[in-house]
Design an enzyme around this catalytic site. Structure first.
Site, PDB file in Angstrom:
ATOM      1  N   GLN A   5      55.594  38.507  57.193  1.00 25.98           N
ATOM      2  CA  GLN A   5      54.743  39.081  58.238  1.00 25.98           C
ATOM      3  C   GLN A   5      54.359  37.944  59.172  1.00 25.98           C
ATOM      4  O   GLN A   5      54.501  36.771  58.827  1.00 25.98           O
ATOM      5  CB  GLN A   5      53.500  39.704  57.613  1.00 25.98           C
ATOM      6  CG  GLN A   5      52.703  38.714  56.793  1.00 25.98           C
ATOM      7  CD  GLN A   5      51.919  39.358  55.660  1.00 25.98           C
ATOM      8  OE1 GLN A   5      52.261  40.418  55.173  1.00 25.98           O
ATOM      9  NE2 GLN A   5      50.854  38.692  55.238  1.00 25.98           N
ATOM     10  N   ASP A  28      55.155  38.510  48.566  1.00 26.80           N
ATOM     11  CA  ASP A  28      53.996  39.333  48.891  1.00 26.80           C
ATOM     12  C   ASP A  28      54.442  40.719  49.367  1.00 26.80           C
ATOM     13  O   ASP A  28      55.252  40.840  50.296  1.00 26.80           O
ATOM     14  CB  ASP A  28      53.189  38.625  49.990  1.00 26.80           C
ATOM     15  CG  ASP A  28      51.845  39.265  50.241  1.00 26.80           C
ATOM     16  OD1 ASP A  28      50.989  39.200  49.356  1.00 26.80           O
ATOM     17  OD2 ASP A  28      51.666  39.830  51.338  1.00 26.80           O
ATOM     18  N   GLU A  83      55.342  40.903  43.931  1.00 24.50           N
ATOM     19  CA  GLU A  83      53.920  41.246  43.931  1.00 24.50           C
ATOM     20  C   GLU A  83      53.800  42.640  44.542  1.00 24.50           C
ATOM     21  O   GLU A  83      53.557  42.799  45.730  1.00 24.50           O
ATOM     22  CB  GLU A  83      53.112  40.216  44.735  1.00 24.50           C
ATOM     23  CG  GLU A  83      51.605  40.423  44.662  1.00 24.50           C
ATOM     24  CD  GLU A  83      51.003  41.112  45.906  1.00 24.50           C
ATOM     25  OE1 GLU A  83      49.779  41.320  45.924  1.00 24.50           O
ATOM     26  OE2 GLU A  83      51.770  41.413  46.851  1.00 24.50           O
TER      27      GLU A  83
END
Length: 705
Positions: free
Chosen positions: A352, A422, A451
């Protein structure tokens, strides 16, 4: 006209019918002795099941045949070179349901396969029929002659027609044993029982066990296994925000960030606790546009460092180090210090971007543009992340793929061997499958941890398509039954899909259970995590019993994601948690039983606040050559002493026991304090959360026969 009709009829009768093709494709044809419902198999064998070097795993199948003749089943493990590595007889584990099982163990990483061989067992058929008929006085001489002929056939290794399998004849000694048995079976001067006993002798059975007659031999297709290195299964993670290590205020009261070299000074302390993976949250430049402030407030103050997950600024993006943390030379130094302590470095990969990330300007097509022309920021209602732009993998997927692969390779070439990814469930599965496969093709030791706290199907599939490790629901399993059910689920039902990683807390997760039990609940959850899963993790600060939630959220107040969080490490010993973590990691390293996933047994207790399970490795699969068994007993009540009884089913435990005048006895030693006990089938337990929250009992070698 009649003549023509006759001619046509005659012609028709002389026509040779065309031979039709077999209506069933070869791959779909059932074997003479079929093996169905094979496990572990993922998507019919399209994707490999998970396995680990040095860890045994179960192979199961439903096997049956027509009639009443005996059959036999073997599981066969094939190494990456196509060589048969091991062959194990499968045994019926569910009588009446025809469910068979054997355990196999690969010895190195790579692309392995396994298959299941089935065959008719003429010796087992004869031993059954001969014993029954001769006892009834039926066909006595016929059965003895058939036995003699079977011995002679076995001595030559001759089998009935099969696909390809040839059974080698026994060694010379074995051939002599079989021929001697044949002679006795035909000796009509001896008693019938003596003649029969010759065919049923221990020596004859041993020859057939070592070189069986595999009549009507058939086999399943080969099923793939992805065997990873041991670290993929067994590891102890310690998470840090590097900027908090060494962070301080200067003479003017302004925050000064800690650096990678500051963090490196703490590596010996972390290694001394037994952790072998040091996990760094993102270390990249952090954007300033919509930067989050303390406790996730929408506006950052001048001293707020921002969330390291808001990646990217004018200084660079995912392949850059935040200037406050240091340079690549400092990162390389951190890596070298970790390696000297036998630690590996894991890096957080969060795909991101902050609005200031170079990709936003260089590749605006990589993001989603809304109707008003603005780029869509991340949302997880009711949470909003205005400081983060998600990538849109439908726009220029190849460009995004190449950029992310370059990022991963950059860090790998600087020594990173593990990536904590993530929120992988918010990116396309096809992307993960491809990039993990390509990275592992060039860097086979690299491990990816998913995750993904999301739906079970997504979590399982992420593991199935490549992630070597997976976060789990452990933090939310709090009651006895649900804890034990979950332990068995990840060990027995999903181990071929995902390897679990147990974390009592993370920087994002602080469950309600952790807020009221003080040090005792932190100790309880640490014991459960460290013994329930071969891979576990601790978030820095756990040692200080940091247990205050941000109101309305399941995370810590003053969250380290949004501020510097220096800690007084010189005061950590007063809580006792650091010492416990050290003891747990020490026990894990000493005991192979705690380093494997599959073999877990739940034991009943007389109190629902008292939990007990054991883990076991048989000598055959133990790296020490000796069996290893650990029994874990935990008081789940952090406020009250619990007194109860633990019942051990010694047959299911797996460990060898001594048998004294009072019955079976296990000599055990508690890995948490060195106390020794004698345990049997029924055991008294008293656990006080202030003095002792758990037993981690290792069965001593003296208990073994």
């Amino acid at each position: 006209m009649a003549t023509k009709r006759t001619s046509r009829a005659t012609s028709a009768t002389r026509t040779t019918p065309t031979r039709s093709k077999h209506p069933i494709p070869p791959r779909a044809r059932i074997n003479r002795i079929p093996a169905t419902e094979v496990f572990p198999v993922v998507e019919g064998g399209l994707w490999p099941a998970k396995a680990t070097e040095g860890e045994s795993f179960p192979v199961r199948a439903t096997v049956f045949r027509e009639g009443h003749d005996a059959l036999n089943v073997e599981a066969v493990l094939i190494d990456p070179d196509g060589v048969e590595h091991m062959r194990e007889t499968m045994y019926d584990i569910a009588p009446g349901l025809d469910r068979y099982e054997a355990w196999l163990m690969p010895d190195r990483p790579g692309d392995w396969t396994f298959r299941i061989d089935t065959w008719s067992d003429p010796y087992a058929t004869w031993t059954h029929d001969a014993a029954v008929k001769i006892a009834a006085g039926t066909d006595v001489e016929l059965m003895l002659e058939e036995g003699a002929r079977l011995m002679e056939r076995a001595a030559t290794g001759r089998v009935l027609p099969s696909r390809a399998k040839k059974t080698p004849p026994p060694q010379a000694k074995g051939q002599d044993i079989l021929r001697e048995a044949a002679e006795i079976l035909r000796d009509d001067t001896a008693s019938v029982q003596h003649r029969l006993s010759a065919g049923l002798s221990t020596k004859v059975r041993s020859v057939f066990r070592e070189t069986p007659l595999r009549d009507l031999w058939s086999y399943t297709r080969s099923y793939p296994l992805k065997v990873d290195r041991k670290k993929a299964l067994f590891s102890s993670w310690y998470e840090i925000f590097p900027r908090s290590y060494g962070a301080h205020r200067d003479d003017e009261g302004n925050w000064v960030s800690g650096t990678l070299r500051d963090a490196a000074e703490h590596l010996p302390r972390i290694a001394d606790m037994g952790f072998d993976v040091i996990y760094l949250t993102p270390i990249h430049p952090i954007g300033t546009t919509f930067r989050k402030g303390r406790n996730n407030t929408l506006e950052a103050g001048p001293q707020d460092p921002g969330s390291p997950y808001g990646i990217g600024s004018k200084e660079g993006g995912h392949d850059t180090i935040h200037p406050d943390l240091g340079t690549f030379a400092d990162f390389d130094f951190f890596i070298s210090q970790a390696r000297e302590l036998d630690m590996e470095v894991a890096l957080d990969i969060a795909l991101q971007c902050s609005p200031d990330h170079p990709w936003v300007k260089e590749h605006p097509e990589w993001f989603t543009t809304r109707a008003d022309g603005t780029i869509a920021y991340a949302e997880n209602p009711p949470k909003k992340y205005q400081d983060i732009y998600p990538l849109n993998f439908d726009n220029d997927p190849e460009g995004i793929y190449r950029a992310i692969k370059d990022v991963l390779i950059t860090w790998i070439e600087h020594g990173v061997t593990l990536f904590r990814v993530d929120n992988p469930h918010t990116k396309p599965l096809a992307f993960w499958q491809r990039i993990i496969a390509e990275i592992n093709a060039s860097y086979p030791d690299v491990i990816f941890l998913a995750e993904a706290f999301t739906r079970p199907a997504m979590m399982r599939t992420l593991g199935a398509i490549g992630f070597q490790q997976s976060y789990t629901y452990f933090a939310w399993r709090t009651e006895k039954d649900e804890i034990l059910e979950y332990f068995e689920e990840v060990a027995k039902e999903t181990a071929h899909l995902m390897r679990p990683s147990f974390w009592p807390t993370t920087h994002d997760i602080l469950t309600a259970q952790m807020t009221t039990g003080g040090p005792a609940i932190f100790a309880i959850r640490a014991v459960l995590a460290a013994t329930g899963s071969p891979t576990w993790g601790i978030y820095s600060g756990y040692e200080f019993v940091e247990n205050v939630q941000r109101p309305g959220f399941e995370e810590q107040i003053d969250n380290e994601k949004y501020e510097f969080r220096p800690r007084r490490w010189d005061q950590v010993d007063q809580y006792g948690i650091a010492h416990l973590l050290t003891l747990l990691n020490s026990a894990r390293k000493r005991h192979p039983a705690l380093q494997q996933l599959h073999c877990i047994t739940v034991h009943p207790t007389t109190d629902d606040r008292l939990l007990c399970f054991s883990k076991h490795v048989p000598a055959q699969f133990s790296p020490t050559g000796e069996e290893d068994t650990v029994i874990v007993v935990v008081n789940l009540d952090p406020h009250n002493e619990v007194i109860g009884s633990v019942d051990i089913d010694l047959a299911k435990l797996g460990a060898s026991v001594n048998y004294g005048t009072g019955g079976p006895v296990l000599e055990v030693v508690d890995e948490l304090d060195g106390q020794e006990y004698s345990w049997g089938e029924h055991n008294f337990v008293r656990l006080n959360p202030i003095e002792r929250t758990a037993h981690v009992l290792a069965v001593k070698p003296s208990s073994r026969r």
